[in-house]
Design an enzyme around this catalytic site. Structure first.
Site, PDB file in Angstrom:
ATOM      1  NE  ARG A  97      -0.510  -0.012   4.909  1.00  0.00           N
ATOM      2  CZ  ARG A  97      -0.997   0.431   6.026  1.00  0.00           C
ATOM      3  NH1 ARG A  97      -2.077   1.162   6.026  1.00  0.00           N
ATOM      4  NH2 ARG A  97      -0.430   0.149   7.163  1.00  0.00           N
ATOM      5  CE  LYS A 117       2.368   3.031   6.557  1.00  0.00           C
ATOM      6  NZ  LYS A 117       3.206   3.022   7.763  1.00  0.00           N
ATOM      7  CG  ASP A 129      -7.928  -1.341   1.586  1.00  0.00           C
ATOM      8  OD1 ASP A 129      -6.740  -1.337   1.988  1.00  0.00           O
ATOM      9  OD2 ASP A 129      -8.847  -0.770   2.194  1.00  0.00           O
ATOM     10  NE  ARG A 180       7.377   4.968   5.346  1.00  0.00           N
ATOM     11  CZ  ARG A 180       7.078   3.743   5.784  1.00  0.00           C
ATOM     12  NH1 ARG A 180       6.759   3.552   7.041  1.00  0.00           N
ATOM     13  NH2 ARG A 180       7.060   2.725   4.959  1.00  0.00           N
ATOM     14  CG  ASP A 256       8.045  -6.920   7.672  1.00  0.00           C
ATOM     15  OD1 ASP A 256       8.262  -7.780   8.535  1.00  0.00           O
ATOM     16  OD2 ASP A 256       6.962  -6.321   7.586  1.00  0.00           O
TER      17      ASP A 256
HETATM   18  P1  AMP Z   1       2.816  -3.505   8.157  1.00  0.00           P
HETATM   19  O1  AMP Z   1       2.038  -4.270   9.155  1.00  0.00           O
HETATM   20  O2  AMP Z   1       2.262  -2.122   7.881  1.00  0.00           O
HETATM   21  O3  AMP Z   1       4.280  -3.482   8.436  1.00  0.00           O
HETATM   22  O4  AMP Z   1       2.610  -4.246   6.780  1.00  0.00           O
HETATM   23  C1  AMP Z   1       2.942  -5.579   6.548  1.00  0.00           C
HETATM   24  C2  AMP Z   1       2.667  -5.907   5.108  1.00  0.00           C
HETATM   25  O5  AMP Z   1       1.271  -5.828   4.824  1.00  0.00           O
HETATM   26  C3  AMP Z   1       3.349  -5.011   4.104  1.00  0.00           C
HETATM   27  O6  AMP Z   1       3.706  -5.801   3.001  1.00  0.00           O
HETATM   28  C4  AMP Z   1       2.270  -4.033   3.747  1.00  0.00           C
HETATM   29  O7  AMP Z   1       2.474  -3.443   2.488  1.00  0.00           O
HETATM   30  C5  AMP Z   1       1.045  -4.923   3.751  1.00  0.00           C
HETATM   31  N1  AMP Z   1      -0.193  -4.180   4.012  1.00  0.00           N
HETATM   32  C6  AMP Z   1      -0.597  -3.612   5.154  1.00  0.00           C
HETATM   33  N2  AMP Z   1      -1.792  -3.017   5.016  1.00  0.00           N
HETATM   34  C7  AMP Z   1      -2.175  -3.208   3.733  1.00  0.00           C
HETATM   35  C8  AMP Z   1      -3.321  -2.828   2.962  1.00  0.00           C
HETATM   36  N3  AMP Z   1      -4.324  -2.145   3.478  1.00  0.00           N
HETATM   37  N4  AMP Z   1      -3.341  -3.200   1.670  1.00  0.00           N
HETATM   38  C9  AMP Z   1      -2.348  -3.895   1.130  1.00  0.00           C
HETATM   39  N5  AMP Z   1      -1.255  -4.291   1.795  1.00  0.00           N
HETATM   40  C10 AMP Z   1      -1.154  -3.952   3.092  1.00  0.00           C
HETATM   41 MG    MG Z   2       5.844  -2.859   7.666  1.00  0.00          MG
END
Ligand code: AMP
Ligand code: MG
Length: 491
Positions: A97, A117, A129, A180, A256
């Site tokens: 995203r 973001k 989404d 960001r 990550d």
């Molecule tokens: P995070 O928990 O933000 O570190 O995200 C972990 C993974 O989930 C990353 O690959 C993000 O890009 C993906 N991700 C988180 N929220 C969404 C979303 N609403 N749509 C698509 N990918 C997401």
């Molecule tokens: Mg992340």
């Protein structure tokens, strides 16, 4: 999908060095336009330091860029591929995203990733989404900027725009996009991705790119990859020590979410600790306390071991030897971390020189704080100003004994009381982004469209070592509640 170009002069000076890396590392992806973008917060000083004109950024064209409706002429938008160990388990991820518009070269010649973001789906979105909700984006803005003001390496927040679109979460939420700014988005997970999907040559390419971007002055006589590993470990030791010293809990220290640059990245369910307790966890998804406050140094070392593994083919041609080199470097993390932490704790107590008993003195104070459920930030602030009144802790015999030892220790150093006080002022923040204050600011913004509460908070947080009278309002701990504070990932 075609996307409109913005040609207005905002001050963009974008390069796209990441897009010159092998195709495996990213996918060309444009942001998905939104229906009715509105700028809700803009970081003027940050815009200026990037060489961007804040005034023009607020124009329709500026907002169009901040919302992904247009891209700057020289942008080359990509979604970056990465993997990660999430709660210990390996997964392929990637920017699901987020879109990297490019790297802004600032007037002083520095290079910063500009990332949107919440800007729509990408090939890495899986079932998501591609969007972000307003509350969590404002939260990232507030906390990342507070971290920066506290002197902790972090990604920054340039702006938040609302999209005019509803997004579906547990309840419908207003959609938003955060711009960001990061010295890069290279993650431990980026190396894990390339190690999993690419060749040894790809890993070498990524490591060389990283060296050039973040550690350009390595000594060419040594193995540059051992240098890279050691430097990344050093930066993480500095970073995690700073987190511990201010009571910051990241909440999801998946690989990550660990940046190679040494910046704090990915503010999800993070929060600052009020009452001192090593077991503090805020994240609703961290059921087993893997990422509890007291575990952060161990987890950092665990993540760094995953990083080291990806570099093994570059460390030595003999695998056994490579493993040994990697293990030695990762073990050094604890030494480096302890050194940084002790240094920081000494400053918090006004100590200039080192003595063998210092660690015991510090640990004693922390355990009394834990026993009497003392507020972490306010205890150090009270010690700084020698205002030992309104906390239970200060009326206990344990504390009285400790206090006597501490005063005796201060007497033994050559520096004056005044210089000790100055040192403590600069090491003990007057305030942190308290959870109840952050929630209050988000509630006013998201529910009432009133951004004044948030602006007041951001202003108070922008100079945490000022110890000004106006900051007092933000430094009161929350009333103890029977419900522990919970944060959510807020995707
Ligand atoms: P995070 O928990 O933000 O570190 O995200 C972990 C993974 O989930 C990353 O690959 C993000 O890009 C993906 N991700 C988180 N929220 C969404 C979303 N609403 N749509 C698509 N990918 C997401
Ligand atoms: Mg992340």
């Amino acid at each position: 999908m075609a996307v409109q170009k913005s040609t207005i002069k905002i001050g963009w000076n974008l390069d796209n060095s990441y897009s010159r890396l092998p195709k495996l590392f990213f996918t060309n992806t444009n942001p998905t336009p939104v229906c009715s973008p509105k700028l809700v917060i803009l970081n003027y000083p940050l815009a200026a330091s990037l060489g961007l004109d804040a005034h023009t950024l607020q124009s329709n064209d500026g907002i169009a860029v901040l919302s992904g409706n247009k891209i700057p002429e020289e942008a080359f938008p990509i979604a970056q591929a990465y993997a990660g160990h999430q709660f210990g388990y390996f997964t392929i991820l990637g920017d699901g995203r987020a879109i990297l518009l490019g790297e802004q070269i600032t007037p002083s010649g520095e290079r910063f990733d500009i990332q949107l973001k919440g800007s729509g789906r990408t090939p890495y979105s899986r079932r998501g989404d591609g969007r972000a909700a307003l509350g969590p984006m404002l939260r990232e803005y507030i906390i990342s900027e507070a971290m920066h003001a506290l002197g902790i390496a972090t990604t920054r927040s340039l702006a938040v725009v609302t999209t005019g679109e509803k997004i579906i979460r547990e309840t419908d939420q207003p959609g938003a996009i955060l711009t960001r700014v990061a010295s890069s988005h290279l993650r431990v997970g980026t190396f894990e991705y390339v190690a999993e999907k690419g060749t040894d040559e790809d890993i070498r390419t990524l490591a060389d790119y990283t060296l050039q971007r973040h550690f350009p002055d390595f000594d060419s006589d040594d193995n540059p990859y051992i240098f890279l590993l050691k430097e990344v470990i050093k930066r993480q030791a500095v970073l995690i020590a700073k987190w511990q010293l201010v009571g910051f809990i990241h909440g999801v220290m998946n690989t990550d979410n660990m940046a190679i640059s040494g910046e704090t990245i990915d503010y999800g369910p993070c929060a600052f600790m009020d009452t001192y307790n090593l077991k503090t966890v805020f994240s609703s998804i961290d059921t087993y306390g893997r990422y509890a406050y007291g575990n952060q140094p161990d987890i950092a070392a665990w993540n760094l071991a995953r990083f080291a593994e990806t570099l093994l083919p570059l460390l030595h041609s003999d695998q056994e030897r490579a493993i040994q080199l990697a293990q030695d470097a990762v073990e050094d993390f604890f030494k480096l971390y302890n050194f940084q932490w002790l240094k920081g704790m000494r400053a918090k107590l006004g100590l200039f020189n080192q003595e063998a008993q210092d660690e015991a003195l510090i640990e004693d104070l922390l355990s009394i704080m834990e026993k009497y459920r003392a507020d972490y930030t306010n205890t150090f602030r009270a010690l700084t100003f020698d205002r030992l009144e309104d906390m239970t802790l200060f009326n206990t015999t344990e504390f009285a004994n400790w206090y006597e030892q501490w005063r005796a220790r201060l007497e033994k150093q050559q520096e004056t009381k005044a210089s000790s006080h100055q040192l403590m002022r600069s090491a003990n923040p007057a305030l942190i982004p308290r959870n109840h204050r952050v929630e209050e600011a988000l509630e006013a913004a998201v529910k009432q469209g009133d951004y004044s509460v948030m602006e007041g908070l951001i202003d108070a947080l922008s100079n945490p070592y000022a110890h000004s009278p106006e900051q007092a309002h933000y430094s009161t701990p929350p009333v103890e509640s029977s419900q522990p504070y919970r944060t959510f990932c807020g995707t």
